[in-house]
Write an enzyme that holds these catalytic residues in place. Structure first.
Site, PDB file in Angstrom:
ATOM      1  N   HIS A 122      23.545  54.879  28.365  1.00 11.34           N
ATOM      2  CA  HIS A 122      22.408  55.166  29.300  1.00 11.34           C
ATOM      3  C   HIS A 122      21.156  54.076  29.258  1.00 11.34           C
ATOM      4  O   HIS A 122      20.634  53.797  30.234  1.00 11.34           O
ATOM      5  CB  HIS A 122      21.488  56.400  28.501  1.00 11.34           C
ATOM      6  CG  HIS A 122      20.634  57.145  29.231  1.00 11.34           C
ATOM      7  ND1 HIS A 122      20.296  58.569  29.311  1.00 11.34           N
ATOM      8  CD2 HIS A 122      19.887  56.697  30.541  1.00 11.34           C
ATOM      9  CE1 HIS A 122      19.629  58.888  30.211  1.00 11.34           C
ATOM     10  NE2 HIS A 122      19.295  57.724  31.013  1.00 11.34           N
ATOM     11  N   SER A 147      16.188  68.020  42.599  1.00  7.94           N
ATOM     12  CA  SER A 147      15.222  69.001  43.119  1.00  7.94           C
ATOM     13  C   SER A 147      15.598  70.356  42.633  1.00  7.94           C
ATOM     14  O   SER A 147      16.865  70.472  41.995  1.00  7.94           O
ATOM     15  CB  SER A 147      15.483  69.371  44.553  1.00  7.94           C
ATOM     16  OG  SER A 147      14.567  70.122  45.016  1.00  7.94           O
ATOM     17  N   ASP A 153      24.546  65.176  37.751  1.00  5.93           N
ATOM     18  CA  ASP A 153      24.567  64.030  36.947  1.00  5.93           C
ATOM     19  C   ASP A 153      23.408  64.327  35.913  1.00  5.93           C
ATOM     20  O   ASP A 153      22.442  64.655  36.258  1.00  5.93           O
ATOM     21  CB  ASP A 153      24.002  62.930  37.573  1.00  5.93           C
ATOM     22  CG  ASP A 153      23.328  61.724  36.808  1.00  5.93           C
ATOM     23  OD1 ASP A 153      24.116  60.766  36.428  1.00  5.93           O
ATOM     24  OD2 ASP A 153      22.322  61.651  36.397  1.00  5.93           O
ATOM     25  N   TYR A 191      18.490  64.139  28.849  1.00  8.35           N
ATOM     26  CA  TYR A 191      17.998  65.145  29.508  1.00  8.35           C
ATOM     27  C   TYR A 191      17.676  66.442  28.806  1.00  8.35           C
ATOM     28  O   TYR A 191      16.726  67.280  29.167  1.00  8.35           O
ATOM     29  CB  TYR A 191      18.468  65.337  30.895  1.00  8.35           C
ATOM     30  CG  TYR A 191      18.615  64.099  31.536  1.00  8.35           C
ATOM     31  CD1 TYR A 191      18.098  62.864  31.372  1.00  8.35           C
ATOM     32  CD2 TYR A 191      19.434  64.317  32.749  1.00  8.35           C
ATOM     33  CE1 TYR A 191      18.150  61.789  32.195  1.00  8.35           C
ATOM     34  CE2 TYR A 191      19.847  63.038  33.519  1.00  8.35           C
ATOM     35  CZ  TYR A 191      19.103  61.981  33.388  1.00  8.35           C
ATOM     36  OH  TYR A 191      19.225  60.801  34.190  1.00  8.35           O
ATOM     37  N   LYS A 206      25.517  60.946  29.830  1.00  8.94           N
ATOM     38  CA  LYS A 206      25.105  59.631  29.374  1.00  8.94           C
ATOM     39  C   LYS A 206      24.897  59.588  27.912  1.00  8.94           C
ATOM     40  O   LYS A 206      24.184  60.619  27.508  1.00  8.94           O
ATOM     41  CB  LYS A 206      23.945  58.963  30.137  1.00  8.94           C
ATOM     42  CG  LYS A 206      23.851  58.830  31.722  1.00  8.94           C
ATOM     43  CD  LYS A 206      22.734  58.476  32.006  1.00  8.94           C
ATOM     44  CE  LYS A 206      22.756  59.029  33.840  1.00  8.94           C
ATOM     45  NZ  LYS A 206      22.452  60.308  33.891  1.00  8.94           N
ATOM     46  N   PRO A 243      16.153  57.277  44.445  1.00  9.96           N
ATOM     47  CA  PRO A 243      16.855  57.088  45.799  1.00  9.96           C
ATOM     48  C   PRO A 243      15.658  56.935  46.830  1.00  9.96           C
ATOM     49  O   PRO A 243      15.829  56.321  47.799  1.00  9.96           O
ATOM     50  CB  PRO A 243      18.002  57.998  45.950  1.00  9.96           C
ATOM     51  CG  PRO A 243      17.480  59.104  44.971  1.00  9.96           C
ATOM     52  CD  PRO A 243      16.775  58.598  43.686  1.00  9.96           C
ATOM     53  N   LEU A 244      14.673  57.998  46.433  1.00  9.47           N
ATOM     54  CA  LEU A 244      13.692  58.200  47.572  1.00  9.47           C
ATOM     55  C   LEU A 244      12.514  57.381  47.136  1.00  9.47           C
ATOM     56  O   LEU A 244      11.171  57.774  47.713  1.00  9.47           O
ATOM     57  CB  LEU A 244      13.461  59.571  47.690  1.00  9.47           C
ATOM     58  CG  LEU A 244      14.473  60.451  48.084  1.00  9.47           C
ATOM     59  CD1 LEU A 244      14.057  61.936  48.267  1.00  9.47           C
ATOM     60  CD2 LEU A 244      15.005  60.055  49.366  1.00  9.47           C
ATOM     61  N   GLY A 245      12.559  56.530  46.385  1.00  6.08           N
ATOM     62  CA  GLY A 245      11.289  55.423  45.824  1.00  6.08           C
ATOM     63  C   GLY A 245      10.332  56.009  45.073  1.00  6.08           C
ATOM     64  O   GLY A 245       9.181  56.000  45.101  1.00  6.08           O
ATOM     65  N   TRP A 279      19.335  55.759  40.807  1.00  5.72           N
ATOM     66  CA  TRP A 279      18.246  56.643  40.712  1.00  5.72           C
ATOM     67  C   TRP A 279      16.909  56.282  41.338  1.00  5.72           C
ATOM     68  O   TRP A 279      16.877  55.057  41.802  1.00  5.72           O
ATOM     69  CB  TRP A 279      18.007  56.921  39.219  1.00  5.72           C
ATOM     70  CG  TRP A 279      17.734  55.645  38.359  1.00  5.72           C
ATOM     71  CD1 TRP A 279      18.861  55.080  37.718  1.00  5.72           C
ATOM     72  CD2 TRP A 279      16.415  54.911  38.010  1.00  5.72           C
ATOM     73  NE1 TRP A 279      18.259  53.901  36.783  1.00  5.72           N
ATOM     74  CE2 TRP A 279      16.788  53.986  37.026  1.00  5.72           C
ATOM     75  CE3 TRP A 279      15.076  55.090  38.344  1.00  5.72           C
ATOM     76  CZ2 TRP A 279      15.790  53.141  36.633  1.00  5.72           C
ATOM     77  CZ3 TRP A 279      14.300  54.322  37.882  1.00  5.72           C
ATOM     78  CH2 TRP A 279      14.675  53.385  37.103  1.00  5.72           C
ATOM     79  N   GLU A 284      18.093  70.582  52.467  1.00  5.95           N
ATOM     80  CA  GLU A 284      17.782  69.439  53.339  1.00  5.95           C
ATOM     81  C   GLU A 284      18.580  68.230  52.589  1.00  5.95           C
ATOM     82  O   GLU A 284      19.345  67.486  53.410  1.00  5.95           O
ATOM     83  CB  GLU A 284      16.455  69.372  53.139  1.00  5.95           C
ATOM     84  CG  GLU A 284      15.944  68.216  53.827  1.00  5.95           C
ATOM     85  CD  GLU A 284      14.463  68.040  53.916  1.00  5.95           C
ATOM     86  OE1 GLU A 284      14.161  67.041  53.279  1.00  5.95           O
ATOM     87  OE2 GLU A 284      13.738  68.747  53.912  1.00  5.95           O
TER      88      GLU A 284
END
Length: 281
Positions: free
Chosen positions: A106, A228, A45, A50, A75, A184-186, A182, A236
């Site tokens: 976007h 990441s 993505d 970006y 986007k 996703p891990l807060g 987006w 992971e």
């Protein structure tokens, strides 16, 4: 086995992928994408905003993996909207592709109606496979769905256990539009990563809390692509397909919903900030 999502236009995309937001153009993006593809990622993505589409293109073409096996999402920024057909041509050139798998608007500011017509035409001409939107809400969201001949296949928005977007999912359900997450891990909020209920589930499966959250997205039918650049985190993040959360555990995570977004810019602030940003090619 990784999971896939069938979109409302019949196209099938990998549900899990890599986001490259805030990864610098050049070696950083190329290395992250190459390593992700080596680990089994098949969805990347990116976005014009970006400023790393060229690096994504170089990485996928040098990976040795057939392009047909890799799903590429990008986007258009609002500065592209008034001349979206030409912006799509330039995007194809930057990515070095003949077809973009999924192309989104976007932001909800600017001439999004004109841009959507260009996206629909790009689908008809074969330059784009699927189309969708990102960060639309309120009256702009309703207007776009009423206006569109081809209904959006996806809506990319902030989604995580603290902000689960249940009302939005109900709105999208009649159209078959899927949510892409987006943050996703807060946004890396340590309070979320330290949630006792999530820690207990993580211990049961010998996983990290981050892996439990990503697995929750998968089982809730949400498309997710954590960002990441570190090899260990890339490995992971994708290591979530060897276990399955129980119905009870899914319900426990649903109880964490606080309807709490981390992105809180008002629409007027979006207009002021986003329309003034003109992107380079």
């Amino acid at each position: 086995m990784q999971t896939q999502i069938v979109l409302n236009d019949g196209n099938i995309l990998p549900q899990f992928g890599l986001g490259v937001y805030q990864i610098l153009e050049g070696e950083a993006t190329e290395n992250a994408v190459k390593e992700a593809l080596r680990l089994g990622y098949r969805h990347i993505d990116t976005a014009h905003a970006y400023q790393n589409e060229r690096s994504v293109g170089r990485a996928i073409h040098s990976s040795g993996i057939p392009i047909s096996e890799i799903w590429i999402t990008s986007k258009l920024w609002p500065s592209d909207y008034d001349d979206a057909s030409q912006a799509i041509e330039r995007m194809l050139e930057r990515l070095n592709l003949k077809q973009i798998d999924l192309l989104l608007l976007h932001q909800q500011v600017g001439n999004y109606r004109k841009a959507w017509i260009a996206l629909e035409n790009a689908v008809k001409s074969g330059k784009v496979k699927s189309i969708g939107i990102s960060n639309f809400d309120g009256e702009r969201l309703v207007d776009l769905f009423n206006f569109a001949d081809i209904k959006p296949s996806v809506l990319q928005v902030e989604t995580h256990p603290y902000h689960q977007q249940k009302e939005l999912q109900e709105f999208l359900k009649p159209y078959g539009t899927k949510i892409e997450s987006w943050y996703p891990l807060g946004h890396g909020d340590q309070r979320l990563l330290d949630e006792s209920r999530l820690k207990k589930i993580a211990q049961k499966y010998n996983k990290t809390v981050a892996q439990i959250i990503l697995r929750w997205h998968i089982q809730e039918g949400i498309i997710v692509f954590p960002r990441s650049t570190r090899v260990e985190h890339l490995a992971e993040n994708i290591n979530i397909f060897d276990f399955e959360l129980s119905c009870t555990e899914i319900k426990e995570i649903r109880k964490l919903d606080k309807k709490q977004p981390y992105f809180t810019m008002t629409y007027d602030e979006q207009v002021q900030n986003f329309l003034s940003w003109k992107l380079k090619d």
